[in-house]
Scaffold this motif. Structure first.
Motif, PDB file in Angstrom:
ATOM      1  N   THR A   1     -57.935 -49.165 -40.421  1.00  0.00           N
ATOM      2  CA  THR A   1     -57.358 -50.499 -40.572  1.00  0.00           C
ATOM      3  C   THR A   1     -56.130 -50.463 -41.465  1.00  0.00           C
ATOM      4  N   ARG A   2     -56.236 -49.809 -42.600  1.00  0.00           N
ATOM      5  CA  ARG A   2     -55.122 -49.772 -43.555  1.00  0.00           C
ATOM      6  C   ARG A   2     -53.938 -48.978 -42.992  1.00  0.00           C
ATOM      7  N   GLU A   3     -54.209 -47.858 -42.335  1.00  0.00           N
ATOM      8  CA  GLU A   3     -53.127 -47.058 -41.757  1.00  0.00           C
ATOM      9  C   GLU A   3     -52.455 -47.798 -40.593  1.00  0.00           C
ATOM     10  N   LEU A   4     -53.267 -48.442 -39.759  1.00  0.00           N
ATOM     11  CA  LEU A   4     -52.716 -49.188 -38.627  1.00  0.00           C
ATOM     12  C   LEU A   4     -51.858 -50.356 -39.104  1.00  0.00           C
ATOM     13  N   ALA A   5     -52.290 -51.017 -40.172  1.00  0.00           N
ATOM     14  CA  ALA A   5     -51.531 -52.145 -40.710  1.00  0.00           C
ATOM     15  C   ALA A   5     -50.113 -51.706 -41.088  1.00  0.00           C
ATOM     16  N   LYS A   6     -49.991 -50.524 -41.659  1.00  0.00           N
ATOM     17  CA  LYS A   6     -48.665 -50.009 -42.038  1.00  0.00           C
ATOM     18  C   LYS A   6     -47.817 -49.757 -40.790  1.00  0.00           C
ATOM     19  N   ARG A   7     -48.451 -49.202 -39.764  1.00  0.00           N
ATOM     20  CA  ARG A   7     -47.727 -48.874 -38.536  1.00  0.00           C
ATOM     21  C   ARG A   7     -47.314 -50.118 -37.750  1.00  0.00           C
ATOM     22  N   LEU A   8     -48.013 -51.232 -37.995  1.00  0.00           N
ATOM     23  CA  LEU A   8     -47.731 -52.465 -37.248  1.00  0.00           C
ATOM     24  C   LEU A   8     -46.832 -53.442 -38.005  1.00  0.00           C
ATOM     25  N   GLU A   9     -46.349 -53.062 -39.168  1.00  0.00           N
ATOM     26  CA  GLU A   9     -45.494 -53.960 -39.951  1.00  0.00           C
ATOM     27  C   GLU A   9     -44.297 -54.428 -39.125  1.00  0.00           C
ATOM     28  N   GLY A  10     -44.088 -55.734 -39.111  1.00  0.00           N
ATOM     29  CA  GLY A  10     -42.959 -56.300 -38.384  1.00  0.00           C
ATOM     30  C   GLY A  10     -43.198 -56.524 -36.900  1.00  0.00           C
ATOM     31  N   SER A  11     -44.388 -56.157 -36.413  1.00  0.00           N
ATOM     32  CA  SER A  11     -44.671 -56.283 -34.977  1.00  0.00           C
ATOM     33  C   SER A  11     -45.249 -57.639 -34.593  1.00  0.00           C
ATOM     34  N   GLY A  12     -45.723 -58.382 -35.592  1.00  0.00           N
ATOM     35  CA  GLY A  12     -46.405 -59.643 -35.301  1.00  0.00           C
ATOM     36  C   GLY A  12     -47.880 -59.463 -35.032  1.00  0.00           C
ATOM     37  N   VAL A  13     -48.374 -58.217 -35.130  1.00  0.00           N
ATOM     38  CA  VAL A  13     -49.798 -57.928 -34.937  1.00  0.00           C
ATOM     39  C   VAL A  13     -50.392 -57.573 -36.289  1.00  0.00           C
ATOM     40  N   THR A  14     -51.462 -58.252 -36.662  1.00  0.00           N
ATOM     41  CA  THR A  14     -52.146 -57.954 -37.922  1.00  0.00           C
ATOM     42  C   THR A  14     -53.477 -57.280 -37.640  1.00  0.00           C
ATOM     43  N   VAL A  15     -53.982 -56.572 -38.630  1.00  0.00           N
ATOM     44  CA  VAL A  15     -55.290 -55.929 -38.503  1.00  0.00           C
ATOM     45  C   VAL A  15     -55.997 -55.988 -39.850  1.00  0.00           C
ATOM     46  N   ASN A  16     -57.242 -56.427 -39.832  1.00  0.00           N
ATOM     47  CA  ASN A  16     -58.047 -56.516 -41.046  1.00  0.00           C
ATOM     48  C   ASN A  16     -59.475 -56.053 -40.757  1.00  0.00           C
ATOM     49  N   ALA A  17     -60.126 -55.541 -41.786  1.00  0.00           N
ATOM     50  CA  ALA A  17     -61.510 -55.074 -41.681  1.00  0.00           C
ATOM     51  C   ALA A  17     -62.418 -56.018 -42.449  1.00  0.00           C
ATOM     52  N   LEU A  18     -63.723 -55.873 -42.219  1.00  0.00           N
ATOM     53  CA  LEU A  18     -64.661 -56.767 -42.894  1.00  0.00           C
ATOM     54  C   LEU A  18     -66.059 -56.167 -43.003  1.00  0.00           C
ATOM     55  N   HIS A  19     -66.802 -56.718 -43.938  1.00  0.00           N
ATOM     56  CA  HIS A  19     -68.235 -56.451 -44.089  1.00  0.00           C
ATOM     57  C   HIS A  19     -68.976 -57.726 -43.704  1.00  0.00           C
ATOM     58  N   PRO A  20     -69.823 -57.685 -42.657  1.00  0.00           N
ATOM     59  CA  PRO A  20     -70.489 -58.919 -42.214  1.00  0.00           C
ATOM     60  C   PRO A  20     -71.647 -59.355 -43.098  1.00  0.00           C
ATOM     61  N   GLY A  21     -72.136 -58.455 -43.943  1.00  0.00           N
ATOM     62  CA  GLY A  21     -73.327 -58.732 -44.745  1.00  0.00           C
ATOM     63  C   GLY A  21     -74.508 -57.963 -44.190  1.00  0.00           C
ATOM     64  N   VAL A  22     -75.648 -58.146 -44.828  1.00  0.00           N
ATOM     65  CA  VAL A  22     -76.883 -57.518 -44.359  1.00  0.00           C
ATOM     66  C   VAL A  22     -77.524 -58.484 -43.368  1.00  0.00           C
ATOM     67  N   VAL A  23     -77.434 -58.140 -42.092  1.00  0.00           N
ATOM     68  CA  VAL A  23     -77.751 -59.085 -41.024  1.00  0.00           C
ATOM     69  C   VAL A  23     -78.965 -58.626 -40.234  1.00  0.00           C
ATOM     70  N   ASP A  24     -79.775 -59.575 -39.833  1.00  0.00           N
ATOM     71  CA  ASP A  24     -80.980 -59.288 -39.043  1.00  0.00           C
ATOM     72  C   ASP A  24     -80.585 -59.150 -37.569  1.00  0.00           C
TER      73      ASP A  24
ATOM     74  N   ASN B   1     -50.282 -63.972 -41.224  1.00  0.00           N
ATOM     75  CA  ASN B   1     -49.414 -62.865 -41.634  1.00  0.00           C
ATOM     76  C   ASN B   1     -50.090 -61.902 -42.605  1.00  0.00           C
ATOM     77  N   ILE B   2     -51.406 -61.995 -42.703  1.00  0.00           N
ATOM     78  CA  ILE B   2     -52.164 -61.132 -43.626  1.00  0.00           C
ATOM     79  C   ILE B   2     -52.667 -59.916 -42.871  1.00  0.00           C
ATOM     80  N   SER B   3     -52.399 -58.733 -43.402  1.00  0.00           N
ATOM     81  CA  SER B   3     -52.786 -57.515 -42.695  1.00  0.00           C
ATOM     82  C   SER B   3     -53.185 -56.425 -43.690  1.00  0.00           C
ATOM     83  N   GLY B   4     -54.099 -55.572 -43.257  1.00  0.00           N
ATOM     84  CA  GLY B   4     -54.510 -54.433 -44.072  1.00  0.00           C
ATOM     85  C   GLY B   4     -55.533 -54.739 -45.134  1.00  0.00           C
ATOM     86  N   LEU B   5     -56.173 -55.917 -45.046  1.00  0.00           N
ATOM     87  CA  LEU B   5     -57.148 -56.297 -46.063  1.00  0.00           C
ATOM     88  C   LEU B   5     -58.584 -56.089 -45.567  1.00  0.00           C
ATOM     89  N   TYR B   6     -59.505 -56.317 -46.483  1.00  0.00           N
ATOM     90  CA  TYR B   6     -60.941 -56.151 -46.231  1.00  0.00           C
ATOM     91  C   TYR B   6     -61.619 -57.426 -46.724  1.00  0.00           C
TER      92      TYR B   6
END
Length: 330
Positions: A215-238, A286-291
């Motif tokens: 996610t972090r590496e892709l965010a750098k490669r996509l700067e200025g493209s209009g495409v964002t990428v972010n990662a997440l933790h959904p929690g401990v889910v059943d 416009n937020i990219s590369g976050l978690y």
């Protein structure tokens, strides 16, 4: 009346009632953050991998409620088709499509992308949700350790093959479902494919760390493209994610431990909230590369900040998927 009040105040009634109320509020508290903003996704196209059950299905369901066109990308077409019918019935949104995608097969991924591009000129949000957890030592159809192969390599190829459509549809987004387990992970540079040794827990954590590094590496490669990428933790889910974890299939867990920890688990609907937030919140345009976790930005583990390892992982992933040859020919 007094007799009735005395009965209510009886320890035989008071204590169970108090415990029950306490469990209810604990369960509610553990559901975490919720995405409550109203958005209209009519005319937008979404892909959700692993959308036949759990977090993926709940994510697709909520997008469908908001008018989005959703492609359910799943390995099991019987379950995928059932999920499609369930979502249409609940939302009355007819623009829900079930398509076969086996992330353990590079050929299946290429076939899915080719088919999608023939149907759709646009893709506004790609949600890389599918995953496997703590599997016995197993290889993908292309010879890669299953957890790294499905959780990272499969989504790596899928995402890269769809980048041209995402760029043409900008502003667009990529959402990567990772896990807090990334904090326990490390990228085994000397044995990335677990050929010399294998530990199912370490392999899972490595795959989840790979998600964040990607996610972090892709965010750098996509700067200025209009495409964002972010990662997440959904929690401990059943969910069914632990179906391959032998310990969770024991009677001890099924009949004793799981009821004990049930109040601490998120429902699939609650587990999907951060995915929905990352995919739809207008403030993240416009937020990219976050978690994210519980619909808020959260810091990543130190291992996810290693740019050198991120570049190594990217280069190896290109080799494993054949994208390095594709780039060399362009």
């Amino acid at each position: 009346m007094c007799i009735f009040i005395d009965c209510l105040l009886s320890p035989l009634i008071m204590w169970p009632a108090t415990i029950g109320v306490g469990i209810y509020f604990l369960k509610e508290y553990m559901q975490g953050g919720k995405f409550t903003k109203d958005t209209d996704e009519t005319g937008k196209v979404f892909i959700v991998t692993g959308a036949n059950t759990g977090i993926g299905k709940e994510t697709a369901l909520e997008i469908a409620r908001r008018g989005g066109t959703v492609y359910l990308a799943c390995r099991d077409m019987n379950r995928c088709e059932k999920a499609r019918k369930d979502i249409i019935k609940e939302t009355n949104n007819q623009n829900i499509f079930s398509r076969e995608l086996d992330l353990s097969s590079l050929d299946s991924i290429r076939k899915f992308v080719d088919g999608f591009k023939k149907e759709q000129p646009k893709l506004h949000v790609l949600i890389n949700n599918a995953g496997v957890m703590r599997c016995p030592k197993t290889l993908t159809k292309d010879g890669y350790e299953l957890q790294l192969g499905v959780n990272h390599i499969g989504h790596f190829l899928l995402t890269n093959l769809l980048l041209d459509v995402l760029k043409n549809s900008a502003p667009s987004r990529i959402v990567v479902v990772s896990s807090l387990a990334h904090a326990r992970g490390s990228i085994n540079v000397a044995d990335l494919n677990s050929e010399k040794s294998y530990d199912e827990g370490l392999a899972y954590s490595q795959s989840k760390l790979a998600n964040v590094l990607f996610t972090r590496e892709l965010a750098k490669r996509l700067e200025g493209s209009g495409v964002t990428v972010n990662a997440l933790h959904p929690g401990v889910v059943d969910t069914e994610l632990a179906r391959n974890w032998a310990f969770f299939q024991t009677n001890l867990v099924k009949f004793f431990l799981k009821p004990m920890i049930w109040p601490l688990l998120k429902t699939p609907k609650s587990g999907a909230q951060t995915s929905i937030y990352a995919a739809l919140d207008p403030e993240l345009k416009n937020i990219s590369g976050l978690y994210f976790s519980d619909c808020k930005p959260k810091p990543v583990a130190s291992g996810a900040l290693d740019d050198k390892v991120a570049k190594f992982l990217w280069a190896e992933s290109e080799k494993w998927t054949g994208l390095d040859k594709l780039e060399a020919n362009n």
